[in-house]
Design a protein around this motif. Structure first.
Motif, PDB file in Angstrom:
ATOM      1  N   ALA A  64       0.850  -1.192   0.000  1.00 18.72           N
ATOM      2  CA  ALA A  64       0.000   0.000   0.000  1.00 18.72           C
ATOM      3  C   ALA A  64       0.885   1.240   0.000  1.00 18.72           C
ATOM      4  CB  ALA A  64      -0.904  -0.009   1.222  1.00 18.72           C
ATOM      5  N   LEU A  65       0.607   2.165  -0.910  1.00 17.56           N
ATOM      6  CA  LEU A  65       1.361   3.419  -0.970  1.00 17.56           C
ATOM      7  C   LEU A  65       0.605   4.460  -1.762  1.00 17.56           C
ATOM      8  CD1 LEU A  65       2.766   3.497  -4.046  1.00 17.56           C
ATOM      9  CD2 LEU A  65       4.338   1.945  -2.973  1.00 17.56           C
ATOM     10  N   VAL A  66       1.067   5.696  -1.659  1.00 13.43           N
ATOM     11  CA  VAL A  66       0.487   6.811  -2.408  1.00 13.43           C
ATOM     12  C   VAL A  66       1.535   7.268  -3.420  1.00 13.43           C
ATOM     13  CG1 VAL A  66      -0.414   9.163  -2.304  1.00 13.43           C
ATOM     14  CG2 VAL A  66      -0.951   7.531  -0.480  1.00 13.43           C
ATOM     15  N   VAL A  67       1.128   7.337  -4.671  1.00  9.58           N
ATOM     16  CA  VAL A  67       1.996   7.796  -5.756  1.00  9.58           C
ATOM     17  C   VAL A  67       1.504   9.166  -6.189  1.00  9.58           C
ATOM     18  CG1 VAL A  67       2.787   7.335  -8.104  1.00  9.58           C
ATOM     19  CG2 VAL A  67       2.343   5.431  -6.550  1.00  9.58           C
ATOM     20  N   THR A  68       2.384  10.152  -6.210  1.00  7.46           N
ATOM     21  CA  THR A  68       2.024  11.493  -6.664  1.00  7.46           C
ATOM     22  C   THR A  68       2.821  11.803  -7.921  1.00  7.46           C
ATOM     23  OG1 THR A  68       1.639  12.177  -4.380  1.00  7.46           O
ATOM     24  CG2 THR A  68       1.880  13.919  -6.012  1.00  7.46           C
ATOM     25  N   LEU A  69       2.102  12.123  -8.997  1.00 10.82           N
ATOM     26  CA  LEU A  69       2.758  12.534 -10.237  1.00 10.82           C
ATOM     27  C   LEU A  69       2.837  14.055 -10.242  1.00 10.82           C
ATOM     28  CD1 LEU A  69       1.072  10.117 -12.772  1.00 10.82           C
ATOM     29  CD2 LEU A  69       3.354   9.956 -11.789  1.00 10.82           C
ATOM     30  N   ASN A  70       4.030  14.561 -10.555  1.00 15.88           N
ATOM     31  CA  ASN A  70       4.295  16.001 -10.521  1.00 15.88           C
ATOM     32  C   ASN A  70       4.654  16.516 -11.902  1.00 15.88           C
ATOM     33  OD1 ASN A  70       4.261  15.927  -7.561  1.00 15.88           O
ATOM     34  ND2 ASN A  70       6.207  14.869  -7.777  1.00 15.88           N
ATOM     35  N   ARG A  71       4.352  17.776 -12.130  1.00 14.88           N
ATOM     36  CA  ARG A  71       4.826  18.462 -13.333  1.00 14.88           C
ATOM     37  C   ARG A  71       5.984  19.363 -12.925  1.00 14.88           C
ATOM     38  NH1 ARG A  71      -0.622  20.081 -15.421  1.00 14.88           N
ATOM     39  NH2 ARG A  71       0.554  20.560 -17.282  1.00 14.88           N
ATOM     40  N   ALA A  72       6.453  20.198 -13.793  1.00 11.20           N
ATOM     41  CA  ALA A  72       7.616  21.055 -13.518  1.00 11.20           C
ATOM     42  C   ALA A  72       7.461  21.801 -12.200  1.00 11.20           C
ATOM     43  CB  ALA A  72       7.818  22.046 -14.662  1.00 11.20           C
ATOM     44  N   GLY A  73       8.553  21.960 -11.478  1.00 11.08           N
ATOM     45  CA  GLY A  73       8.533  22.674 -10.213  1.00 11.08           C
ATOM     46  C   GLY A  73       7.936  21.866  -9.080  1.00 11.08           C
ATOM     47  N   ASN A  74       7.846  20.536  -9.253  1.00 11.16           N
ATOM     48  CA  ASN A  74       7.322  19.632  -8.235  1.00 11.16           C
ATOM     49  C   ASN A  74       5.865  19.946  -7.890  1.00 11.16           C
ATOM     50  OD1 ASN A  74       7.609  17.359  -6.657  1.00 11.16           O
ATOM     51  ND2 ASN A  74       8.447  18.464  -4.906  1.00 11.16           N
ATOM     52  N   ALA A  75       5.075  20.402  -8.850  1.00 11.15           N
ATOM     53  CA  ALA A  75       3.660  20.706  -8.650  1.00 11.15           C
ATOM     54  C   ALA A  75       2.821  19.459  -8.950  1.00 11.15           C
ATOM     55  CB  ALA A  75       3.235  21.845  -9.576  1.00 11.15           C
ATOM     56  N   PRO A  76       2.144  18.894  -7.938  1.00  6.29           N
ATOM     57  CA  PRO A  76       1.367  17.673  -8.161  1.00  6.29           C
ATOM     58  C   PRO A  76       0.200  17.894  -9.122  1.00  6.29           C
ATOM     59  CG  PRO A  76       1.442  18.258  -5.816  1.00  6.29           C
ATOM     60  CD  PRO A  76       2.089  19.361  -6.576  1.00  6.29           C
ATOM     61  N   PHE A  77      -0.043  16.908 -10.004  1.00  3.08           N
ATOM     62  CA  PHE A  77      -1.214  16.984 -10.868  1.00  3.08           C
ATOM     63  C   PHE A  77      -2.088  15.743 -10.769  1.00  3.08           C
ATOM     64  CE2 PHE A  77       1.713  14.863 -13.746  1.00  3.08           C
ATOM     65  CZ  PHE A  77       0.908  13.971 -14.441  1.00  3.08           C
ATOM     66  N   LEU A  78      -1.568  14.653 -10.169  1.00  2.00           N
ATOM     67  CA  LEU A  78      -2.375  13.450 -10.007  1.00  2.00           C
ATOM     68  C   LEU A  78      -1.809  12.605  -8.876  1.00  2.00           C
ATOM     69  CD1 LEU A  78      -4.685  11.648 -11.172  1.00  2.00           C
ATOM     70  CD2 LEU A  78      -2.951  10.580 -12.600  1.00  2.00           C
ATOM     71  N   SER A  79      -2.681  12.168  -7.967  1.00  2.00           N
ATOM     72  CA  SER A  79      -2.276  11.269  -6.886  1.00  2.00           C
ATOM     73  C   SER A  79      -3.028   9.960  -7.037  1.00  2.00           C
ATOM     74  CB  SER A  79      -2.589  11.867  -5.517  1.00  2.00           C
ATOM     75  OG  SER A  79      -1.735  12.948  -5.248  1.00  2.00           O
ATOM     76  N   LEU A  80      -2.301   8.862  -6.903  1.00  2.00           N
ATOM     77  CA  LEU A  80      -2.882   7.529  -6.972  1.00  2.00           C
ATOM     78  C   LEU A  80      -2.726   6.891  -5.602  1.00  2.00           C
ATOM     79  CD1 LEU A  80      -1.066   6.357 -10.235  1.00  2.00           C
ATOM     80  CD2 LEU A  80      -3.224   7.581 -10.051  1.00  2.00           C
ATOM     81  N   VAL A  81      -3.828   6.488  -4.998  1.00  2.00           N
ATOM     82  CA  VAL A  81      -3.788   5.863  -3.684  1.00  2.00           C
ATOM     83  C   VAL A  81      -4.010   4.363  -3.892  1.00  2.00           C
ATOM     84  CG1 VAL A  81      -4.787   5.801  -1.379  1.00  2.00           C
ATOM     85  CG2 VAL A  81      -4.693   7.966  -2.637  1.00  2.00           C
ATOM     86  N   LEU A  82      -2.946   3.603  -3.748  1.00  2.00           N
ATOM     87  CA  LEU A  82      -3.013   2.147  -3.871  1.00  2.00           C
ATOM     88  C   LEU A  82      -3.122   1.610  -2.450  1.00  2.00           C
ATOM     89  CD1 LEU A  82      -0.250   1.843  -6.596  1.00  2.00           C
ATOM     90  CD2 LEU A  82      -2.712   1.876  -6.931  1.00  2.00           C
ATOM     91  N   THR A  83      -4.320   1.226  -2.035  1.00  5.45           N
ATOM     92  CA  THR A  83      -4.616   0.992  -0.622  1.00  5.45           C
ATOM     93  C   THR A  83      -4.302  -0.402  -0.094  1.00  5.45           C
ATOM     94  OG1 THR A  83      -6.892   0.443  -1.192  1.00  5.45           O
ATOM     95  CG2 THR A  83      -6.427   2.735  -0.580  1.00  5.45           C
ATOM     96  N   THR A  84      -4.114  -1.368  -0.970  1.00  4.72           N
ATOM     97  CA  THR A  84      -3.853  -2.729  -0.519  1.00  4.72           C
ATOM     98  C   THR A  84      -2.644  -3.312  -1.239  1.00  4.72           C
ATOM     99  OG1 THR A  84      -5.285  -3.687  -2.205  1.00  4.72           O
ATOM    100  CG2 THR A  84      -6.308  -3.163  -0.090  1.00  4.72           C
ATOM    101  N   ALA A  85      -2.150  -4.416  -0.708  1.00  2.84           N
ATOM    102  CA  ALA A  85      -1.056  -5.118  -1.383  1.00  2.84           C
ATOM    103  C   ALA A  85      -1.554  -5.611  -2.741  1.00  2.84           C
ATOM    104  CB  ALA A  85      -0.576  -6.286  -0.539  1.00  2.84           C
ATOM    105  N   GLN A  86      -0.716  -5.535  -3.736  1.00  9.05           N
ATOM    106  CA  GLN A  86      -0.992  -5.931  -5.114  1.00  9.05           C
ATOM    107  C   GLN A  86      -2.147  -5.142  -5.729  1.00  9.05           C
ATOM    108  OE1 GLN A  86      -1.098 -10.170  -5.654  1.00  9.05           O
ATOM    109  NE2 GLN A  86       0.905 -10.435  -4.723  1.00  9.05           N
ATOM    110  N   ALA A  87      -2.263  -3.888  -5.331  1.00  2.00           N
ATOM    111  CA  ALA A  87      -3.285  -3.007  -5.900  1.00  2.00           C
ATOM    112  C   ALA A  87      -2.850  -2.548  -7.290  1.00  2.00           C
ATOM    113  CB  ALA A  87      -3.493  -1.796  -4.999  1.00  2.00           C
ATOM    114  N   THR A  88      -3.819  -2.271  -8.145  1.00  4.21           N
ATOM    115  CA  THR A  88      -3.540  -1.760  -9.486  1.00  4.21           C
ATOM    116  C   THR A  88      -4.444  -0.572  -9.771  1.00  4.21           C
ATOM    117  OG1 THR A  88      -5.130  -3.231 -10.534  1.00  4.21           O
ATOM    118  CG2 THR A  88      -2.858  -4.017 -10.379  1.00  4.21           C
ATOM    119  N   TYR A  89      -3.996   0.265 -10.695  1.00  2.00           N
ATOM    120  CA  TYR A  89      -4.763   1.425 -11.126  1.00  2.00           C
ATOM    121  C   TYR A  89      -4.490   1.608 -12.612  1.00  2.00           C
ATOM    122  CZ  TYR A  89      -6.132   6.266 -11.869  1.00  2.00           C
ATOM    123  OH  TYR A  89      -6.711   7.406 -12.358  1.00  2.00           O
ATOM    124  N   SER A  90      -5.528   1.914 -13.360  1.00  2.00           N
ATOM    125  CA  SER A  90      -5.370   2.153 -14.785  1.00  2.00           C
ATOM    126  C   SER A  90      -6.406   3.170 -15.228  1.00  2.00           C
ATOM    127  CB  SER A  90      -5.557   0.841 -15.553  1.00  2.00           C
ATOM    128  OG  SER A  90      -5.377   1.060 -16.930  1.00  2.00           O
TER     129      SER A  90
END
Length: 124
Positions: A64-90
């Protein structure tokens, strides 16, 4: 039987499910795998003077982890919250997410854990 050719206007004029088209093919795949916590790790840097057009994202994680995608200047534009083991997002975007010229995409995770991410798109 009717022998007159007719255009199928219904495909293009149906308000409930319009036909989406893209100007270019999504021919660039950026695949990365990480096992440690990441802090603003570069995933995609476009060619000089080009813009990234992001059309789809796929991510998976063994923990379980949170992935944050950033654009220039470390500005977040999308966060993916994978809440369980072996979680997927598409997700495939109906319209591409278009970045500024020379703007890159980077990734930050909140904890260590083995994860994979694929970015799909093109550059203009």
């Amino acid at each position: 039987m009717d022998n007159k050719p007719r255009a199928n206007y219904k495909v293009f004029n149906d308000e409930r499910s319009p036909l989406f088209t893209r100007e270019q093919a999504s021919n660039i795949l950026r695949f990365n795998t990480f096992s440690t916590a990441q802090a603003n790790t570069s995933l995609w840097t476009p060619a000089s003077g080009k813009k990234i057009c992001l059309t789809a994202i796929t991510a998976s994680s063994l923990a379980a982890l949170v992935v944050t995608l950033n654009r220039a200047g470390n500005a977040p534009f999308l966060s993916l919250v994978l809440t369980t083991a072996q979680a997927t997002y598409s997700e495939s975007f109906a319209s591409p997410v278009i970045f500024a010229a020379n703007e890159s995409i980077s990734l930050t995770t909140n904890v260590a854990g083995t994860m994979s991410i694929t970015l799909i798109g093109y550059e203009i």
